[in-house]
Design an enzyme around this catalytic site. Structure first.
Site, PDB file in Angstrom:
ATOM      1  N   VAL A  97       0.841  -1.205   0.000  1.00 42.18           N
ATOM      2  CA  VAL A  97       0.000   0.000   0.000  1.00 42.18           C
ATOM      3  C   VAL A  97       0.874   1.254   0.000  1.00 42.18           C
ATOM      4  CG1 VAL A  97      -1.915  -1.151   1.150  1.00 42.18           C
ATOM      5  CG2 VAL A  97      -0.183   0.004   2.521  1.00 42.18           C
ATOM      6  N   THR A 101       4.364  10.811   2.333  1.00 43.69           N
ATOM      7  CA  THR A 101       5.063  11.578   3.364  1.00 43.69           C
ATOM      8  C   THR A 101       4.037  12.277   4.247  1.00 43.69           C
ATOM      9  OG1 THR A 101       6.867  11.903   1.817  1.00 43.69           O
ATOM     10  CG2 THR A 101       6.801  13.391   3.699  1.00 43.69           C
ATOM     11  N   GLU A 175      10.793  -3.797  -3.219  1.00 39.14           N
ATOM     12  CA  GLU A 175      10.688  -3.849  -4.670  1.00 39.14           C
ATOM     13  C   GLU A 175      11.627  -2.823  -5.294  1.00 39.14           C
ATOM     14  OE1 GLU A 175       8.958  -6.140  -6.599  1.00 39.14           O
ATOM     15  OE2 GLU A 175      10.500  -5.122  -7.752  1.00 39.14           O
ATOM     16  N   CYS A 286       9.184   7.540  -5.219  1.00 34.49           N
ATOM     17  CA  CYS A 286      10.135   6.979  -4.244  1.00 34.49           C
ATOM     18  C   CYS A 286      11.289   7.883  -3.829  1.00 34.49           C
ATOM     19  CB  CYS A 286      10.728   5.699  -4.812  1.00 34.49           C
ATOM     20  SG  CYS A 286       9.591   4.325  -4.710  1.00 34.49           S
TER      21      CYS A 286
HETATM   22  C1  UDX Z   1      13.011   4.358  -8.698  1.00 35.99           C
HETATM   23  C2  UDX Z   1      14.143   3.318  -8.613  1.00 35.99           C
HETATM   24  O1  UDX Z   1      14.897   3.338  -9.844  1.00 35.99           O
HETATM   25  C3  UDX Z   1      13.563   1.929  -8.362  1.00 35.99           C
HETATM   26  O2  UDX Z   1      14.609   0.968  -8.187  1.00 35.99           O
HETATM   27  C4  UDX Z   1      12.695   1.969  -7.104  1.00 35.99           C
HETATM   28  O3  UDX Z   1      12.097   0.712  -6.862  1.00 35.99           O
HETATM   29  C5  UDX Z   1      11.628   3.032  -7.212  1.00 35.99           C
HETATM   30  O4  UDX Z   1      12.227   4.310  -7.517  1.00 35.99           O
HETATM   31  P1  UDX Z   1      11.258   5.086 -10.553  1.00 35.99           P
HETATM   32  O5  UDX Z   1      10.993   6.238  -9.648  1.00 35.99           O
HETATM   33  O6  UDX Z   1      10.101   4.291 -11.059  1.00 35.99           O
HETATM   34  O7  UDX Z   1      12.227   4.030  -9.832  1.00 35.99           O
HETATM   35  O8  UDX Z   1      12.050   5.604 -11.854  1.00 35.99           O
HETATM   36  P2  UDX Z   1      13.576   5.958 -12.180  1.00 35.99           P
HETATM   37  O9  UDX Z   1      13.897   5.395 -13.499  1.00 35.99           O
HETATM   38  O10 UDX Z   1      14.490   5.626 -11.076  1.00 35.99           O
HETATM   39  O11 UDX Z   1      13.531   7.553 -12.381  1.00 35.99           O
HETATM   40  C6  UDX Z   1      13.300   8.439 -11.301  1.00 35.99           C
HETATM   41  C7  UDX Z   1      13.451   9.868 -11.779  1.00 35.99           C
HETATM   42  O12 UDX Z   1      14.811  10.161 -12.092  1.00 35.99           O
HETATM   43  C8  UDX Z   1      12.648  10.197 -13.055  1.00 35.99           C
HETATM   44  O13 UDX Z   1      12.070  11.462 -12.913  1.00 35.99           O
HETATM   45  C9  UDX Z   1      13.701  10.180 -14.150  1.00 35.99           C
HETATM   46  O14 UDX Z   1      13.363  10.986 -15.243  1.00 35.99           O
HETATM   47  C10 UDX Z   1      14.896  10.730 -13.398  1.00 35.99           C
HETATM   48  N1  UDX Z   1      16.182  10.326 -14.003  1.00 35.99           N
HETATM   49  C11 UDX Z   1      16.545   9.013 -14.052  1.00 35.99           C
HETATM   50  C12 UDX Z   1      17.044  11.315 -14.486  1.00 35.99           C
HETATM   51  O15 UDX Z   1      16.742  12.523 -14.440  1.00 35.99           O
HETATM   52  N2  UDX Z   1      18.249  10.927 -15.006  1.00 35.99           N
HETATM   53  C13 UDX Z   1      18.651   9.634 -15.070  1.00 35.99           C
HETATM   54  O16 UDX Z   1      19.769   9.370 -15.558  1.00 35.99           O
HETATM   55  C14 UDX Z   1      17.760   8.639 -14.581  1.00 35.99           C
HETATM   56  P1  ADP Z   2       2.533   2.276  -4.995  1.00 38.15           P
HETATM   57  O1  ADP Z   2       3.259   3.094  -6.014  1.00 38.15           O
HETATM   58  O2  ADP Z   2       3.328   2.125  -3.717  1.00 38.15           O
HETATM   59  O3  ADP Z   2       2.035   0.978  -5.515  1.00 38.15           O
HETATM   60  P2  ADP Z   2      -0.188   3.338  -5.197  1.00 38.15           P
HETATM   61  O4  ADP Z   2      -0.772   4.560  -4.596  1.00 38.15           O
HETATM   62  O5  ADP Z   2      -0.088   3.229  -6.672  1.00 38.15           O
HETATM   63  O6  ADP Z   2       1.258   3.157  -4.512  1.00 38.15           O
HETATM   64  O7  ADP Z   2      -0.995   2.051  -4.692  1.00 38.15           O
HETATM   65  C1  ADP Z   2      -1.293   1.774  -3.355  1.00 38.15           C
HETATM   66  C2  ADP Z   2      -2.692   1.149  -3.293  1.00 38.15           C
HETATM   67  O8  ADP Z   2      -2.942   0.696  -1.950  1.00 38.15           O
HETATM   68  C3  ADP Z   2      -3.837   2.103  -3.627  1.00 38.15           C
HETATM   69  O9  ADP Z   2      -4.572   1.593  -4.727  1.00 38.15           O
HETATM   70  C4  ADP Z   2      -4.701   2.146  -2.340  1.00 38.15           C
HETATM   71  O10 ADP Z   2      -6.100   2.195  -2.610  1.00 38.15           O
HETATM   72  C5  ADP Z   2      -4.336   0.811  -1.691  1.00 38.15           C
HETATM   73  N1  ADP Z   2      -4.592   0.756  -0.238  1.00 38.15           N
HETATM   74  C6  ADP Z   2      -4.214   1.638   0.709  1.00 38.15           C
HETATM   75  N2  ADP Z   2      -4.616   1.218   1.933  1.00 38.15           N
HETATM   76  C7  ADP Z   2      -5.271   0.046   1.765  1.00 38.15           C
HETATM   77  C8  ADP Z   2      -5.900  -0.887   2.646  1.00 38.15           C
HETATM   78  N3  ADP Z   2      -5.954  -0.701   3.956  1.00 38.15           N
HETATM   79  N4  ADP Z   2      -6.476  -1.980   2.104  1.00 38.15           N
HETATM   80  C9  ADP Z   2      -6.436  -2.197   0.767  1.00 38.15           C
HETATM   81  N5  ADP Z   2      -5.845  -1.376  -0.104  1.00 38.15           N
HETATM   82  C10 ADP Z   2      -5.259  -0.256   0.365  1.00 38.15           C
END
Ligand code: UDX
Ligand code: ADP
Length: 482
Positions: A97, A101, A175, A286
């Site tokens: 889930v 922040t 993940e 993230c």
């Molecule tokens: C990130 C981590 O890579 C992943 O391992 C973790 O599980 C979740 O967070 P994500 O946020 O999905 O993944 O995308 P990512 O490809 O890491 O890009 C993050 C941001 O950095 C994006 O805005 C991307 O455009 C930017 N970025 C990435 C750059 O500006 N320059 C780069 O060289 C790489």
């Molecule tokens: P992430 O990128 O971490 O997967 P998302 O916001 O895309 O985050 O997905 C998180 C999901 O968890 C949402 O679809 C939200 O509805 C669900 N969620 C949050 N709290 C609960 C809960 N108590 N039971 C079931 N689902 C939940």
């Protein structure tokens, strides 16, 4: 006594059908046809979307996801809102889930809000029937497993019927998928991290991954190392982006080219070539959240120097985004009031419909504050999502926190997913997401439609410089001081 009734895992439930839980379970289902996967969520609309016959309506856009959903859905992959029943009948429950922040109270602006995780743990405690392995999959602050364990333990103590009480193991299995390439990342992970105490539970989870991941890539750690490794991996990656973006600013002032600098430093094996692309600043759900978690943790444990070090990465990212907006205003003769500016791309990166923390949000807001008339294009993100980000999101900046209601900007914005008409009468085009279709636009025909002098701002270094300049357009590219 053996806690497990059977050593075969037959059914897995994942709470949370979002960007992590959804694609992860889809790939698991594809790789493990003998196990049934139930992805559950409180959000009925989202579950309906996952069940939609029309695969273009899935709630998550990820290349390759639709084909896998088509292959597995209804066979060993199910999406449901029946959380209780699926917890009760599963051998493993993943918690996936969201952990936004905190916006209020202790740790506001830095610590993660564990409200949803806590709620899940309580639901598991209440409804589980047999021995259940609870796996934390959400990005969580270090020591969250302890919170989950405590809740599970307390709930057991409070159960009226002490007979046939379920028992639990808690594992951390962070993940590392990156949006836009989630299916590939899940199919071929660099490593799978499993943290926990129970050898038996770790072995069972490892056995699932061994269906497609070589065993030397499955790392076992203690639970705290696993949680901290996830935060640290994201902090390191984000730190590289802030580092390269800081140097991009210096390139623009000195006559250097950031791509040449990146290539030169990236060929040093100790540094490596990945994550050195300068852009409009990192976004996504993230990076910022995880770094702010590290900052909070470090302060909490009396390490303010460590906290300041990591906070600098986020500050640099904020500064960098504002720097781009300021520069656009400067180039357009110091005012963009009532000037039409085309924004190409709103997703935080290409190949996703996710806009969380996208640099486009801050940059568009800055331009709207200055009175611009924005036309925003994105091939996948829809208007409703942009509206949420630009008009309703109250969490972005200190100044913004004072707005209780919708924003009132000097400027205005509109959305289109049609590229052919978007450039008419525009003063500038700002490329913010590296969607492939933006890399080979017909600049000659675009130039004819724009007001002169017309500017192209390429924050992703994807346009062909020669073609843009030949089309009688002015060009700014990130980190290009040449
Ligand atoms: C990130 C981590 O890579 C992943 O391992 C973790 O599980 C979740 O967070 P994500 O946020 O999905 O993944 O995308 P990512 O490809 O890491 O890009 C993050 C941001 O950095 C994006 O805005 C991307 O455009 C930017 N970025 C990435 C750059 O500006 N320059 C780069 O060289 C790489
Ligand atoms: P992430 O990128 O971490 O997967 P998302 O916001 O895309 O985050 O997905 C998180 C999901 O968890 C949402 O679809 C939200 O509805 C669900 N969620 C949050 N709290 C609960 C809960 N108590 N039971 C079931 N689902 C939940």
């Amino acid at each position: 006594m053996k806690k497990f009734n059977r050593l075969e895992i037959k059914k897995i439930c994942c709470i949370g059908a979002g960007y992590v839980g959804g694609p992860t379970m889809v790939v698991f289902a594809d790789k493990c046809p003998l196990i049934n996967f139930y992805v559950v969520d409180i959000n009925k609309e989202k579950i309906n979307a996952w069940n939609n016959e029309d695969l273009t309506k899935l709630p998550v856009y990820e290349p390759g996801l639709d084909n896998l959903v088509k292959k597995c859905r209804g066979k060993n992959l199910f999406f449901s809102t029946d959380i209780e029943k699926n917890i009760a009948t599963s051998d493993i429950v993943f918690i996936s889930v969201n952990t936004p922040t905190k916006t209020k109270g202790i740790g506001a602006g830095k610590a993660s809000n564990l409200m949803y995780v806590e709620e899940c743990a309580r639901q598991v405690a209440k409804h589980a029937k047999n021995h259940t392995i609870v796996v934390e999959k959400s990005t969580l602050p270090v020591r969250t497993a302890e919170v989950i364990k405590t809740i599970l333990q307390e709930a057991q103590n409070n159960r009226d019927n002490k007979h046939n009480m379920p028992t639990f193991d808690v594992l951390s299995n962070p993940e590392f998928l990156s949006e836009g390439s989630a299916i590939k990342d899940l199919n071929e992970p660099d490593r799978v991290l499993i943290g926990g105490e129970s050898e038996e539970a770790i072995d069972l989870l490892s056995k699932i991954y061994k269906n497609w991941v070589p065993k030397e890539r499955i790392l076992h750690t203690n639970i705290w190392s696993s949680e901290l490794a996830k935060l640290t991996a994201n902090a390191f990656l984000a730190q590289r982006i802030s580092s390269i973006n800081s140097i991009a600013a210096l390139c623009e002032s000195t006559g250097a080219d950031i791509r040449e600098v990146s290539r030169a430093i990236g060929s040093d094996k100790r540094i490596g070539s990945k994550f050195l692309d300068s852009g409009p600043g990192f976004g996504g759900s993230c990076f910022k959240k995880d770094i702010l978690n590290l900052v909070y943790l470090s302060n909490h444990f009396g390490l303010p120097e460590v906290a300041d070090f990591w906070e600098g990465v986020v500050e640099m990212n904020n500064w960098h985004q504002h720097r781009i907006s300021k520069l656009i205003v400067q180039k357009l003769f110091g005012t963009i009031s009532e000037k039409k500016i085309v924004i190409l791309g709103f997703a935080f990166k290409a190949n996703t419909n996710d806009t969380r923390e996208s640099a486009a949000i801050q940059i568009c807001r800055d331009l709207l504050e200055e009175g611009a008339e924005l036309i925003i294009h994105d091939p996948i993100v829809d208007k409703g999502q942009i509206q949420l980000n630009l008009d309703n999101d109250k969490t972005l900046t200190e100044r913004d926190k004072n707005h209780e209601n919708n924003y009132e900007y000097q400027g205005s914005w509109n959305f289109t997913n049609q590229l052919n008409t978007v450039f008419d009468d525009a003063h500038a085009v700002v490329i913010l997401t590296e969607w492939e279709e933006y890399s080979d636009l017909n600049w000659i025909s675009i130039s004819k439609k724009m007001q002169k002098p017309a500017w192209i701002f390429d924050s992703r270094l994807i346009v062909d410089t020669k073609k843009v300049l030949e089309a009688n357009l002015k060009l700014w590219r990130i980190g290009d001081g040449t």
